[in-house]
Design a protein around this motif. Structure first.
Motif, PDB file in Angstrom:
ATOM      1  N   PHE A 497       0.821  -1.221   0.000  1.00  8.15           N
ATOM      2  CA  PHE A 497       0.000   0.000   0.000  1.00  8.15           C
ATOM      3  C   PHE A 497       0.848   1.261   0.000  1.00  8.15           C
ATOM      4  N   ARG A 498       1.996   1.153   0.712  1.00 12.09           N
ATOM      5  CA  ARG A 498       2.885   2.326   0.738  1.00 12.09           C
ATOM      6  C   ARG A 498       3.420   2.612  -0.669  1.00 12.09           C
ATOM      7  N   GLU A 499       3.781   1.536  -1.357  1.00 12.59           N
ATOM      8  CA  GLU A 499       4.305   1.667  -2.716  1.00 12.59           C
ATOM      9  C   GLU A 499       3.222   2.237  -3.657  1.00 12.59           C
ATOM     10  N   LEU A 500       2.008   1.727  -3.468  1.00  9.97           N
ATOM     11  CA  LEU A 500       0.901   2.205  -4.317  1.00  9.97           C
ATOM     12  C   LEU A 500       0.654   3.691  -4.110  1.00  9.97           C
ATOM     13  N   GLU A 501       0.753   4.118  -2.851  1.00  9.39           N
ATOM     14  CA  GLU A 501       0.559   5.549  -2.544  1.00  9.39           C
ATOM     15  C   GLU A 501       1.620   6.389  -3.246  1.00  9.39           C
ATOM     16  N   GLN A 502       2.852   5.862  -3.233  1.00  6.79           N
ATOM     17  CA  GLN A 502       3.952   6.609  -3.865  1.00  6.79           C
ATOM     18  C   GLN A 502       3.780   6.683  -5.375  1.00  6.79           C
ATOM     19  N   ARG A 503       3.192   5.608  -5.930  1.00  9.61           N
ATOM     20  CA  ARG A 503       3.033   5.555  -7.381  1.00  9.61           C
ATOM     21  C   ARG A 503       1.802   6.310  -7.873  1.00  9.61           C
ATOM     22  N   ASP A 504       1.051   6.816  -6.994  1.00  7.64           N
ATOM     23  CA  ASP A 504      -0.203   7.481  -7.365  1.00  7.64           C
ATOM     24  C   ASP A 504       0.058   8.511  -8.466  1.00  7.64           C
ATOM     25  N   GLY A 505      -0.479   8.306  -9.596  1.00  8.72           N
ATOM     26  CA  GLY A 505      -0.226   9.230 -10.720  1.00  8.72           C
ATOM     27  C   GLY A 505      -0.946   8.747 -11.943  1.00  8.72           C
ATOM     28  N   MET A 506      -0.165   8.313 -12.922  1.00 13.29           N
ATOM     29  CA  MET A 506      -0.741   7.899 -14.196  1.00 13.29           C
ATOM     30  C   MET A 506      -1.521   6.592 -14.079  1.00 13.29           C
ATOM     31  N   TRP A 507      -1.095   5.726 -13.157  1.00 15.96           N
ATOM     32  CA  TRP A 507      -1.740   4.410 -13.029  1.00 15.96           C
ATOM     33  C   TRP A 507      -2.757   4.412 -11.893  1.00 15.96           C
ATOM     34  N   ARG A 508      -3.825   3.697 -12.127  1.00 15.14           N
ATOM     35  CA  ARG A 508      -4.827   3.515 -11.069  1.00 15.14           C
ATOM     36  C   ARG A 508      -4.807   2.038 -10.667  1.00 15.14           C
ATOM     37  N   TYR A 509      -4.825   1.795  -9.341  1.00 14.62           N
ATOM     38  CA  TYR A 509      -4.718   0.396  -8.874  1.00 14.62           C
ATOM     39  C   TYR A 509      -5.904   0.014  -7.985  1.00 14.62           C
ATOM     40  N   THR A 510      -6.287  -1.244  -8.097  1.00 13.68           N
ATOM     41  CA  THR A 510      -7.259  -1.793  -7.127  1.00 13.68           C
ATOM     42  C   THR A 510      -6.625  -3.040  -6.509  1.00 13.68           C
ATOM     43  N   VAL A 511      -6.853  -3.174  -5.191  1.00 14.25           N
ATOM     44  CA  VAL A 511      -6.282  -4.316  -4.472  1.00 14.25           C
ATOM     45  C   VAL A 511      -7.424  -5.138  -3.879  1.00 14.25           C
ATOM     46  N   SER A 512      -7.413  -6.431  -4.139  1.00 13.38           N
ATOM     47  CA  SER A 512      -8.449  -7.289  -3.534  1.00 13.38           C
ATOM     48  C   SER A 512      -7.811  -8.523  -2.902  1.00 13.38           C
ATOM     49  N   LEU A 513      -8.507  -9.019  -1.878  1.00 16.55           N
ATOM     50  CA  LEU A 513      -7.970 -10.152  -1.107  1.00 16.55           C
ATOM     51  C   LEU A 513      -8.923 -11.333  -1.148  1.00 16.55           C
ATOM     52  N   SER A 514      -8.330 -12.522  -1.172  1.00 19.99           N
ATOM     53  CA  SER A 514      -9.150 -13.729  -0.982  1.00 19.99           C
ATOM     54  C   SER A 514      -8.355 -14.674  -0.083  1.00 19.99           C
ATOM     55  N   MET A 515      -9.067 -15.507   0.665  1.00 19.07           N
ATOM     56  CA  MET A 515      -8.397 -16.434   1.589  1.00 19.07           C
ATOM     57  C   MET A 515      -9.009 -17.816   1.441  1.00 19.07           C
ATOM     58  N   ILE A 516      -8.149 -18.779   1.157  1.00 22.31           N
ATOM     59  CA  ILE A 516      -8.645 -20.154   0.981  1.00 22.31           C
ATOM     60  C   ILE A 516      -7.939 -21.059   1.985  1.00 22.31           C
ATOM     61  N   GLU A 517      -8.693 -21.997   2.501  1.00 22.02           N
ATOM     62  CA  GLU A 517      -8.098 -23.006   3.377  1.00 22.02           C
ATOM     63  C   GLU A 517      -8.266 -24.371   2.705  1.00 22.02           C
ATOM     64  N   ILE A 518      -7.201 -25.159   2.732  1.00 21.17           N
ATOM     65  CA  ILE A 518      -7.320 -26.539   2.229  1.00 21.17           C
ATOM     66  C   ILE A 518      -7.204 -27.443   3.445  1.00 21.17           C
ATOM     67  N   TYR A 519      -8.312 -28.057   3.765  1.00 26.42           N
ATOM     68  CA  TYR A 519      -8.353 -28.916   4.936  1.00 26.42           C
ATOM     69  C   TYR A 519      -8.885 -30.274   4.512  1.00 26.42           C
ATOM     70  N   ASN A 520      -8.096 -31.292   4.747  1.00 24.67           N
ATOM     71  CA  ASN A 520      -8.475 -32.646   4.319  1.00 24.67           C
ATOM     72  C   ASN A 520      -8.850 -32.683   2.841  1.00 24.67           C
ATOM     73  N   GLU A 521      -8.039 -32.013   2.029  1.00 24.62           N
ATOM     74  CA  GLU A 521      -8.238 -31.953   0.577  1.00 24.62           C
ATOM     75  C   GLU A 521      -9.557 -31.290   0.160  1.00 24.62           C
ATOM     76  N   LEU A 522     -10.089 -30.478   1.041  1.00 28.34           N
ATOM     77  CA  LEU A 522     -11.309 -29.740   0.704  1.00 28.34           C
ATOM     78  C   LEU A 522     -11.023 -28.248   0.772  1.00 28.34           C
ATOM     79  N   LEU A 523     -11.570 -27.523  -0.205  1.00 25.03           N
ATOM     80  CA  LEU A 523     -11.328 -26.071  -0.281  1.00 25.03           C
ATOM     81  C   LEU A 523     -12.454 -25.318   0.431  1.00 25.03           C
ATOM     82  N   ARG A 524     -12.073 -24.349   1.247  1.00 19.06           N
ATOM     83  CA  ARG A 524     -13.099 -23.527   1.912  1.00 19.06           C
ATOM     84  C   ARG A 524     -12.718 -22.075   1.789  1.00 19.06           C
TER      85      ARG A 524
END
Ligand SMILES: Nc1ncnc2c1ncn2[C@@H]1O[C@H](COP(=O)(O)OP(=O)(O)OP(=O)(O)O)[C@@H](O)[C@H]1O
Length: 719
Positions: A497-524
């Protein structure tokens, strides 16, 4: 003879006249009888009326006095009344008989008729003596005589009947009068008697308590109703007063409204005048503006044609610039390849003296500088094409309860930070990796090694950092850290985020998060609304050959505090179970993916970079952990997926055409990051303790194999 006949005829006519006079007399008598009958009827009617009155009187008295002694008296009177009625009906019968008799024409002959009739008879006898010779005449006279005789007899008979009827009628009338008087007297006495109502009432009270109760209830109800009525009356009165006052207010308001209406009317007239005036002014202004804009448009047209002419002249210049750019680009590409070769060569040179030193530890003639050169070159480039492998030795913590240094079998080299010494089965083994962190290394120091990689995802590179190691060796500590000493995940997102703030100018950025758990070979989905929902990995339908997880929630974050919340949510949802090896050991792989999408506002070019931060489940020997049942199944699944990871590494290392990414959910999911053109860092966590040395050696062997995997130069994802 003739004379005697004429005399006789004269006598006869006289006789006839007398008979007709007699008939007239009879008619008169008939009328008199009729009058008499009428009088009698009238009397009977009067009597009836009186009886009716008495009956009414009796009924009234009955109503007033109730049904006690008076009732008995009234009953007596009623019986008498009935007998009176019977007498009356008898009288009426007699009267009818009388009227029947009166219908016979001769029946109305009265006693007074007798003298004329007798004289008439004498005259007939005398006539009879005078005309003996005339037989016909004699016959007529005889006939007359006989007829007369009959009439006389009938009259006498009727006379007797009339007399008896007359007498009986008088008797009846007298009797009725007497009865009437008696009844009159009776009524008078009844009227004059003192009222027995009290007595009767009392009797009634005694006789009928139920009636009294109902009377009382009725009285109470009546009383209540009266009260209600009076209240309603008061309310009505109050409402009337209110109505009067509101009428007053209404009339005041009406006056005011009239006044306001008059005022509004005046204002409306003024307003219309004003609007008309403004309309006129507006039209003038519009005319002026349109004339002005016409002028301005003309000027702009001229300017535009000038720019167009300039553009035509600029096009050849642009073309030459493009050619220059392409030649520069190819130069840069070649330079990168050349640079990679140079680095490889440098690494070889650096490894040679290190191995020499391992074999001849006494020889310190070779400078340690070469290690520094290797570390810095890898660090700076991050793109040698190899998976970068870091090793972190866990410090001996208090809970390990190890005081004897003989029980510690792992040692780092203070002069060489890419070497780790392990004493295994009485022999010392040296493992060389890209960087080894001593137990006292801080989170800051570890992150420093990774930082340049992290920020490169902003430019469209796919980065994967994963922690591998035995259960309880510090993987989660390195990746997540604690609130006081945050780990790689926290620091990476912060720096991003610090880097993105510094780069603020010609480029526009979006940041998204996802979290997956693999438990007993099952995805959650750890950020999903229903963390229990099972997910699957699929090929993207766009034909790009890329993988995706349908239904996986990707949360866009605006700042670092958003990230903290998302990470906390994911952590809460993560399944943790206790095992004998490590009380807080997490029994699942956790994959945090940060996607950075950049758009160049000027050109519309788009980049997509991914940063995968993976905390793998701990590897452990099933027999050693003493796991059974559900725990055993967990451990087997974890080991199976880690083995699949090892197979993938092996295939990549030996550059096999088929890499078995699909053998486990973990490798399938990491295909994008472990494949060619990506930047991957593995942090191997090792325990320093003697008791874990077997696991440590296994982990380090695996790390060395990974170290040799070439993924090729990193490629940028730009559209
Ligand atoms: N470098 C370190 N400094 C201080 N404490 C550490 C360090 N590494 C690990 N620990 C501590 O050791 C314990 C176990 O560490 P951690 O939970 O990170 O292991 P793990 O490898 O993630 O285990 P598992 O595979 O079972 O999840 C924790 O209490 C952690 O705080």
């Amino acid at each position: 003879m003739v004379e005697s006949i004429s005399t006789l005829q004269g006598e006869r006519s006289k006789l006839m006249e007398e008979v007709s006079g007699l008939q007239e007399e009879m008619e008169r008598r008939e009328k008199e009888k009729q009058c008499l009958a009428n009088d009698f009827n009238q009397q009977v009617q009067d009597l009836k009326q009186k009886i009716q009155e008495r009956e009414e009187e009796l009924a009234r008295l009955r109503m007033e006095t109730g049904v006690t002694d008076t009732e008995k008296r009234i009953q007596h009177l009623t019986i008498e009344n009935e007998s009176l009625k019977q007498s009356l009906s008898v009288t009426q019968g007699l009267l009818q008989q009388l009227s029947i008799v009166s219908t016979q024409p001769s029946s109305l002959l009265m006693k007074e008729n007798l003298p004329p009739l007798t004289s008439l008879k004498d005259k007939v006898c005398r006539l009879w003596l005078k005309v003996p010779e005339n037989e016909e005449l004699r016959m007529k006279v005889h006939h007359l005589e006989r007829h007369l005789q009959e009439k006389l007899e009938q009259m006498a008979r009727l006379e007797g009947q009339v007399d008896s009827l007359h007498w009986r009628k008088q008797e009846e009338v007298r009797w009725l009068d007497e009865r009437m008087r008696g009844l009159q007297l009776e009524l008078e006495t009844q009227r004059d008697r003192p009222p027995e109502i009290q007595y009767v009432t009392r009797t009634v009270e005694v006789e009928s308590p139920t009636t009294l109760r109902s009377l009382l209830e009725a009285e109470e109800k009546n009383h209540v109703l009266l009260e209600q009525l009076s209240q309603q009356g008061e309310r009505c009165h109050f409402l009337e007063q209110q109505l009067k006052s509101s009428e007053g207010v209404t009339s005041d308001l009406r006056h005011k409204i009239e006044a306001y209406e008059a005022e509004i009317e005046t204002l409306r007239r003024d307003l219309i005048a004003e609007i008309n005036h403004l309309e006129a002014r507006k039209e003038e202004a519009v005319k002026e503006a349109s004339a002005c804009s016409e002028l301005h448009l003309e000027q702009l047209r001229n300017q535009f044609s000038g720019v167009q002419k300039r553009l035509v002249t600029l096009q050849p210049f642009l073309k030459s610039m493009k050619t220059n750019y392409n030649s520069l680009r190819s130069q840069v590409k070649n330079f990168s390849e050349f640079y990679e070769v140079a680095i490889k060569e440098a690494k070889k040179q650096v490894r040679r003296p290190t191995l020499h030193q391992q074999e001849n530890p006494a020889d310190t003639s070779l400078p340690q500088l070469s290690e520094g050169l290797l570390g810095s070159s890898c660090h700076l480039l991050g793109g040698t094409g190899n998976i970068r492998v870091l090793c972190r030795v866990k410090p001996v913590t208090e809970e390990s309860d190890v005081e004897d240094t003989a029980l510690v079998s792992v040692a780092t080299d203070p002069n060489n930070d890419s070497i780790v010494h392990v004493t295994y089965k009485g022999k010392e083994r040296i493992f060389q990796l890209d960087k080894v962190f001593a137990p006292q290394a801080t989170q800051d120091e570890v992150f420093e090694e990774i930082e340049p990689l992290v920020t490169s995802c902003i430019d469209g590179y796919n980065i994967c950092i994963f922690a591998y190691g035995q259960t309880g060796s510090g993987k989660t500590y390195t990746m997540e850290g604690t609130s006081e000493t945050p780990g790689i995940n926290h620091r990476a997102l912060n720096i991003l985020f610090r880097e993105l703030e510094q780069r603020d100018g010609m480029w526009r950025y979006t940041v998204s998060l996802s979290m997956i758990e693999i438990y007993n070979e099952l995805l959650r989905d750890l950020l999903g609304k229903d963390p229990q929902e099972k997910l699957d990995i699929k090929m993207k339908p766009d034909g790009s050959g890329l993988l995706h997880v349908p239904g996986l929630r990707s949360m866009e974050v605006q700042n670092f505090s958003d990230i903290k919340k998302v990470l906390a949510l994911g952590k809460r949802n993560r399944v943790t179970h206790c095992t004998n090896m490590n009380e807080h050991s997490s029994r699942s792989h956790m994959l945090l993916t940060v996607t950075v999408n950049g758009t160049d506002s000027a050109t519309g070019a788009r980049t997509t970079g991914k940063l995968n931060l993976v905390d793998l489940a701990g590897s452990e020997r099933v027999w050693k952990s003493g796991a059974e049942g559900e725990r055993l199944k967990e451990a087997q699944n974890i080991n199976r997926s880690l083995l699949a990871l090892s197979d993938v590494i092996q295939a990549l290392r030996s550059k096999q055409t088929h890499v078995p990414f699909r053998n486990s959910k973990l490798t399938y999911l990491l295909q994008d990051s472990l494949g060619k053109g990506n930047k991957t860092v593995m942090v191997v966590q090792v325990s320093p303790l003697q008791e874990n040395v077997g696991e440590t050696v296994c982990s380090l062997k695996f790390a060395q194999r990974v170290c040799k995997v070439e993924l090729g130069p990193a490629s940028r994802k730009v559209e």
